[in-house]
Design an enzyme around this catalytic site. Sequence first.
Site, short mmCIF file in Angstrom:
data_model
loop_
_atom_site.label_atom_id
_atom_site.label_comp_id
_atom_site.label_asym_id
_atom_site.label_seq_id
_atom_site.Cartn_x
_atom_site.Cartn_y
_atom_site.Cartn_z
N GLU A 1 -0.43 -5.50 5.85
CA GLU A 1 0.91 -5.37 5.28
C GLU A 1 1.90 -6.29 5.97
OE1 GLU A 1 0.70 -0.69 3.81
OE2 GLU A 1 1.36 -1.20 5.84
N GLY B 1 -1.20 4.76 6.17
CA GLY B 1 -2.46 4.53 5.48
C GLY B 1 -3.37 3.55 6.20
N ASP C 1 6.41 -3.34 -1.11
CA ASP C 1 5.56 -2.46 -0.32
C ASP C 1 6.26 -1.12 -0.11
OD1 ASP C 1 3.45 -1.58 1.23
OD2 ASP C 1 3.51 -3.27 2.63
N GLY C 2 5.50 -0.12 0.27
CA GLY C 2 6.06 1.17 0.61
C GLY C 2 6.37 1.23 2.09
N THR D 1 3.74 4.94 -3.47
CA THR D 1 4.73 4.40 -4.41
C THR D 1 4.23 3.15 -5.11
OG1 THR D 1 6.42 5.23 -2.87
CG2 THR D 1 7.19 3.81 -4.62
N LYS E 1 12.01 9.18 2.96
CA LYS E 1 11.76 8.08 3.90
C LYS E 1 13.04 7.42 4.41
CE LYS E 1 7.57 8.94 2.59
NZ LYS E 1 6.66 7.96 2.03
N SER F 1 0.84 -1.20 0.00
CA SER F 1 0.00 0.00 0.00
C SER F 1 0.88 1.25 0.00
CB SER F 1 -0.90 0.00 1.24
OG SER F 1 -1.60 -1.21 1.35
#
Length: 297
Positions: free
Chosen positions: A148, A142, A126-127, A73, A166, A70
């Site tokens: 996740e 999110g 994943d982000g 990106t 990040k 999610s």
Amino acid sequence: MPIPPIVLTRDSSILPDQYPARPSLSERPPTTPAVPTVAATVIEEAKRLAAWTAVDRHVLPEHKIIGIGSGSTVPYVVERIVAQGSEVNKDRIFIPTGFQSKELIISSKLHLGDVDQYPTIDVTIDGADEVDSDLNCIKGGGACHLREKVLAEAADTWIVVADYRKNSQVLGRNWTHGIPVEVAPFAYAKVLLNLQLLGSPKATLRMGKAKAGPIVTDNGNFVIDAPFPEEQMKDPYTLLARVKMLTGVVEVGLFCHMAKAAYFGNQDGSLTIRWQDGKIEQIAATPDAPTQVEPAV
């Protein structure tokens, strides 16, 4: 009797002067479409670079069960997977971490699956909200961190993709909103108090922006954002264990000792890759976005 309708025109004598008639479409000034700022464009290009390179290196033809994470990106991850072609994707199953990734999979005409059917995943991309020097991550901005983490643990390889904002040395320096903690709704007040006693006096229940009341996750739970001092964030695994043990906590947005690599797109078009063994790889900027990258070994 009901009041009879009237037709208002520009020269209607009953239209008060202080309320002029609306101009017709042909008389209205043209609107100027929103133009992304330079900074926003740089950030999006950084996300795309990280996502494309990670897909090229880690989502290989032999991988058939793929987790889709999610965040902002991840659309670039799906974009690059689709670009691999329908032939390579026809036998693949894609597992989402939440509503956003589910919709991306469906709209891209990829085959949707569920972790109940496929508890072992070849690779999940994943982000992250922040990644430290040891590849520990904060996730849950999110409110998808429970699913996740399930897909991260189910994957043989878990890869993080993000932009340069990040990339951090210590968690909490860049992402200052706190650790996302998913809690059972009936227990949130007690968990909130316990988090404050653990060292997060500013822990707060996350509220909706276009909704009256708290954010509700895909699992029907609430989210508390708990900022902790840097001294505690330097040992995220211990902090994770302490928070996770609180009764009422469903999952904690600290992902420790899980990522094989983290890909960061930089402002200048270069790429920084942090590996699980501590190695840092730098890829210089190229005139165009990557078209093909050699698979990682």
